[in-house]
Design a protein around this motif. Structure first.
Motif, PDB file in Angstrom:
ATOM      1  N   LYS A  59       0.890  -1.007  -0.006  1.00  0.00           N
ATOM      2  CA  LYS A  59       0.153  -0.078  -0.126  1.00  0.00           C
ATOM      3  C   LYS A  59       0.884   1.324  -0.093  1.00  0.00           C
ATOM      4  O   LYS A  59       0.642   2.124  -0.653  1.00  0.00           O
ATOM      5  CB  LYS A  59      -0.974  -0.084   1.270  1.00  0.00           C
ATOM      6  N   LYS A  60       1.995   1.205   0.795  1.00  0.00           N
ATOM      7  CA  LYS A  60       2.976   2.377   0.897  1.00  0.00           C
ATOM      8  C   LYS A  60       3.468   2.830  -0.327  1.00  0.00           C
ATOM      9  O   LYS A  60       3.549   3.795  -0.793  1.00  0.00           O
ATOM     10  CB  LYS A  60       3.655   2.251   1.970  1.00  0.00           C
ATOM     11  N   ALA A  61       3.920   1.580  -1.021  1.00  0.00           N
ATOM     12  CA  ALA A  61       4.504   1.580  -2.195  1.00  0.00           C
ATOM     13  C   ALA A  61       3.656   2.433  -3.391  1.00  0.00           C
ATOM     14  O   ALA A  61       4.058   3.242  -4.225  1.00  0.00           O
ATOM     15  CB  ALA A  61       5.128   0.249  -2.690  1.00  0.00           C
ATOM     16  N   PHE A  62       2.485   1.735  -3.305  1.00  0.00           N
ATOM     17  CA  PHE A  62       1.370   2.243  -4.260  1.00  0.00           C
ATOM     18  C   PHE A  62       1.198   3.997  -3.934  1.00  0.00           C
ATOM     19  O   PHE A  62       0.967   4.367  -5.009  1.00  0.00           O
ATOM     20  CB  PHE A  62       0.127   1.192  -4.258  1.00  0.00           C
ATOM     21  N   ASP A  63       1.071   4.098  -2.795  1.00  0.00           N
ATOM     22  CA  ASP A  63       0.705   5.617  -2.350  1.00  0.00           C
ATOM     23  C   ASP A  63       1.965   6.410  -2.741  1.00  0.00           C
ATOM     24  O   ASP A  63       1.592   7.538  -3.295  1.00  0.00           O
ATOM     25  CB  ASP A  63       0.550   5.877  -1.014  1.00  0.00           C
ATOM     26  N   ASN A  64       3.239   5.877  -2.751  1.00  0.00           N
ATOM     27  CA  ASN A  64       4.365   6.697  -3.107  1.00  0.00           C
ATOM     28  C   ASN A  64       4.277   6.685  -4.574  1.00  0.00           C
ATOM     29  O   ASN A  64       4.648   8.180  -5.386  1.00  0.00           O
ATOM     30  CB  ASN A  64       5.594   6.047  -2.794  1.00  0.00           C
TER      31      ASN A  64
END
Length: 471
Positions: free
Chosen positions: A45-50
């Motif tokens: 999720k964090k990677a996708f947000d970035n």
């Protein structure tokens, strides 16, 4: 950068058990092996947000990325995961994916590991579709299903080269040799193995040089049993005639038709029928290159030139095995033709395939291979002419079961045309049943489209006037 899809490298996907299943702008769905792995889900999720933050800063950012983010996870098994990862690799080749680098845990997949995964996926899909062959040429992978080729994957140049090297390595072939033709084979899989015969030939490339390869893998599923005779598509009358042929203690039965017509399938069904009929009381031998099916109760011999187990050498020992029934995978030369007829004369029932398109063609072809008409007429018990009919996604057997008439014996000393020889056989076809099946297919709602016939303007005006008068 025209492609704004979020991507993970194959190495990251396989190591962590997660892959992108689908994406539409800022909405994405992952397939994950362990949905309870909250840490992995949070990292993705964090990677996708970035990644979304990066895309939104682009001046040409698509509108669908400006919507509220949505991240979903769907549980899937290893087979499904491999399929999505393999699709990713086949499309991208060895390209380094920036998105995976931003996840700080993605590692580029090495070429050998990627080739292993891709081959595993291709074989799995080919088996699920009951494909008989896998063709690899011009960076395109095709499956032969029911006699026709269909595109399975389009690969990058690098990916295709690595895949071919992997196949040649497993098959015991020279990986560096690309110009000279090579043959090999290997068994793939442990729990549910499949035998693959590999053929590689150098082909002329786009620049006019023999710098490319055409590789074909024949799949021989060790668990694939032949279909029952009554399930192949013959009508009741044909089935009775074939059963009568099969009950002969000696003679020659020939199955003919074009490549991909299902000749080997019919031959295997005949052998299985004989085995069940006699319940192990007869010795059945088959000579094939290679065996298409594993048939219980049948002694199957694979012809392999590499180990000096050629057709000619094998025949020397076949008759010492005291067979009652002999199946010859294909009559292709004078040796196999003479042996087939000789075996039929000496009290064996012989089943063979031949690349001809009619019963008369069988006579003419065997004569061309050096067998006299008198010998052919004396041993021939029947001919099955068949091919597969493809129509709107449906595949049906189109067959003609031919039994020699008494007048065939009178043609020994006569020069007759193929049409005249055809009249010396009693024919039983299933063409009428196939025609009715075609009509039923056309009546199906998804295929039957109403054709609107244009009406001339003058006729249309006349109809309107007549309707007004009636009103």
């Amino acid at each position: 950068m025209n492609n704004y899809e979020f991507k993970l490298t194959p190495g990251y996907c396989l190591y962590n058990g997660i892959a992108v299943m689908s994406q539409s702008g800022s909405s994405i769905c992952f397939i994950i092996e362990n949905p309870e792995n909250a840490a992995l889900k949070e990292r993705v999720k964090k990677a996708f947000d970035n990644y979304l933050s990066y895309v939104l800063k682009r001046p040409d950012c698509p509108d669908e990325f400006k919507l509220a983010p949505s991240v979903q996870f769907v549980e899937g098994d290893r087979v499904q995961l491999k399929k999505f990862v393999s699709r990713f690799y086949s499309e991208l080749g060895r390209e380094e994916v920036e998105t995976a680098d931003r996840a700080s845990e993605a590692t580029a997949l090495t070429a050998p590991a990627a080739a292993v995964l891709l081959l595993d996926t291709l074989i799995m899909e080919a088996r699920s579709k009951n494909a008989t062959d896998i063709h690899i040429e011009n960076n395109i992978v095709k499956f032969r299903v029911y006699g026709q080729l269909e595109v399975a994957e389009k690969l990058s140049v690098e990916t295709c080269s690595e895949l071919i090297q992997r196949i040649k390595f497993l098959a015991g072939m020279n990986v560096l040799e690309r110009r000279r033709s090579q043959d090999g084979h290997f068994v793939y899989g442990n729990e549910n193995p499949v035998f693959l015969r590999v053929s590689s030939v150098g082909v002329v490339g786009k620049n006019g040089e023999e710098a490319e390869e055409s590789v074909v893998l024949r799949l021989l599923d060790t668990k694939r049993l032949p279909l029952l005779l009554e399930g192949l598509g013959f009508n009741q009358e044909q089935y009775i005639k074939i059963k009568n042929m099969n009950q002969n203690k000696n003679g020659l039965i020939v199955i003919c038709g074009p490549t991909g017509a299902g000749k080997s399938t019919t031959a295997a069904a005949l052998l299985l029928d004989i085995e069940k009929e006699h319940n192990g009381s007869v010795k059945i031998l088959s000579l094939e290159d290679p065996p298409e099916y594993i048939i219980p109760g049948v002694t199957q011999i694979q012809i392999d030139e590499k180990i000096n187990n050629s057709f000619a050498n094998t025949l020397v020992h076949v008759f010492r095995q005291d067979p009652d029934v002999l199946m010859i995978g294909e009559i292709r030369d004078e040796t196999s033709a003479v042996v087939a007829v000789r075996a039929a004369i000496t009290g064996h029932l012989v089943i063979a395939t031949l690349h001809t398109s009619s019963a008369a063609g069988v006579l003419l072809r065997l004569e061309n291979l050096g067998v006299s008409r008198s010998l052919i007429v004396s041993v021939l018990k029947g001919v099955i002419v068949q091919e597969l009919n493809h129509f709107k996604g449906h595949v049906n057997l189109m067959a003609d079961v031919c039994v020699p008439c008494e007048k065939l014996a009178g043609t020994i000393d006569k020069q007759l045309s193929e049409q005249e020889l055809e009249a010396c056989f009693e024919h039983q076809t299933n063409y009428a049943e196939l025609f009715h099946k075609t009509i039923e297919i056309l009546k199906e709602p998804d295929t039957a489209k109403r054709v609107e016939v244009p009406v001339h303007p003058v006729i249309r005006r006349r109809k309107k006037k007549s309707q007004k008068k009636v009103g």
